[in-house]
Design an enzyme around this catalytic site. Structure first.
Site, short mmCIF file in Angstrom:
data_model
loop_
_atom_site.label_atom_id
_atom_site.label_comp_id
_atom_site.label_asym_id
_atom_site.label_seq_id
_atom_site.Cartn_x
_atom_site.Cartn_y
_atom_site.Cartn_z
N ASN A 199 0.86 -1.19 0.00
CA ASN A 199 0.00 0.00 0.00
C ASN A 199 0.89 1.23 0.00
O ASN A 199 2.01 1.21 0.49
CB ASN A 199 -0.96 0.01 1.19
CG ASN A 199 -2.35 -0.47 0.80
OD1 ASN A 199 -3.06 0.19 0.05
ND2 ASN A 199 -2.72 -1.66 1.28
N ASP B 288 -3.43 0.44 5.88
CA ASP B 288 -3.81 0.48 4.47
C ASP B 288 -3.10 1.67 3.82
O ASP B 288 -1.93 1.88 4.04
CB ASP B 288 -5.34 0.57 4.36
CG ASP B 288 -5.87 -0.06 3.09
OD1 ASP B 288 -5.40 0.32 2.00
OD2 ASP B 288 -6.78 -0.91 3.16
#
Length: 294
Positions: free
Chosen positions: A149, A198
């Site tokens: 990510n 994330d």
């Protein structure tokens, strides 16, 4: 720092909302629904949402230097024309790994695209970070992980942050002017019961914001890795944040309904929507992506 409470600003119901980016040319926020095969544009002034179908899973969308857009589809980098909805291939990415897809990206101050790949089955360590510049894809040599990510770039352009989502670690690397990366150092680690890190982004003070998937929150870390703020959400899966508005003090957050059971969906009716809240420290303007050779 004063932080407002996140509120849903448009009902999207995205399976996997991701990649929010503010486009100042039109004062609009662009983002994708990876598992929904959709690209979205939100106009906050009008409260309007426009959407386009994608021919493959879209990992991200970025404004381009020529006024158009660049989209990372599974299998490669493409130009995207909102007027026609057409996608035109620019460069393949991991054509030899059909089980991988692209997942998250950013530009640095030179307009180079930094992007990541991942195992779509979320099992094997086949995800890598790449740099796209002068019309070609470069592997800077970071160790592979299952789900990448980011990356995100510090305001001074000297540090690159990237996330090993399943490993629950955020790494930082020195970034040279020519794009070379130094050895990764551990920047932050997320506890086993705190969700999964994330998408990252940075603000103008060099703090790093991280969305937490299955963590009901987003976090703000100081440049030394210290946790300084936590923003709680009414949904579990917060995927990535972006700064927008004329003053870059409105934070937009994409979320996801992916992985929620029917009972969890019922208890999280806003899952997959786009959220926003206000902050005192603005973000950093996004440099449009360069897709042509210099």
């Amino acid at each position: 720092m004063a932080i407002g409470e996140p509120a849903s600003v448009v009902a999207v119901g995205a399976l996997l909302g991701e990649g929010p980016v503010w486009n100042p040319r039109e004062s609009a926020l662009w983002f994708v629904d990876i598992k929904g095969y959709r690209i979205h544009r939100f106009d906050p002034a009008a409260g309007a949402l426009d959407s386009w179908d994608a021919p493959a899973q879209p990992g991200w969308v970025l404004p381009a230097e020529d006024g158009g857009f660049v989209v990372g589809l599974q299998g490669g980098i493409h130009r995207f024309d909102p007027a026609t909805g057409a996608f035109t291939a620019i460069a393949p990415v991991e054509a030899d790994r059909p089980g991988n897809r692209l997942n998250d990206a950013c530009t640095d101050g030179q307009g180079r695209i930094w992007l990541g790949s991942m195992d779509d089955a979320e099992e094997a360590d086949t995800g890598r970070i790449y740099r796209f510049e002068n019309g070609r894809l470069v592997d800077p040599g970071l160790p592979p992980v299952c789900i990448t990510n980011g990356p995100a770039i510090s305001p001074d352009g000297r540090t690159l942050y990237h996330v090993d989502t399943l490993g629950r670690r955020v790494w930082a690397c020195a970034l040279a002017q020519d794009g070379r990366l130094g050895a990764p150092r551990l920047f932050a680690e997320i506890g086993d019961r705190e969700g999964y890190p994330d998408g990252p982004t940075v603000d103008s003070e060099g703090h790093v914001w991280i969305g937490l998937f299955a963590g009901w929150a987003a976090r703000r870390y100081a440049p030394d890795g210290a946790l300084v703020e936590t923003v709680h959400f009414p949904v579990a899966n917060v995927t990535k944040l972006a700064f927008g508005g004329d003053d870059l003090k409105t934070v937009y957050a994409t979320t996801a309904a992916k992985g929620l059971s029917a009972d969890e969906r019922e208890r999280q009716p806003l899952a997959g929507n786009l959220f926003s809240f206000r902050v005192d420290v603005p973000g950093v303007p996004v440099t449009p992506a360069r897709t042509e050779a210099a």
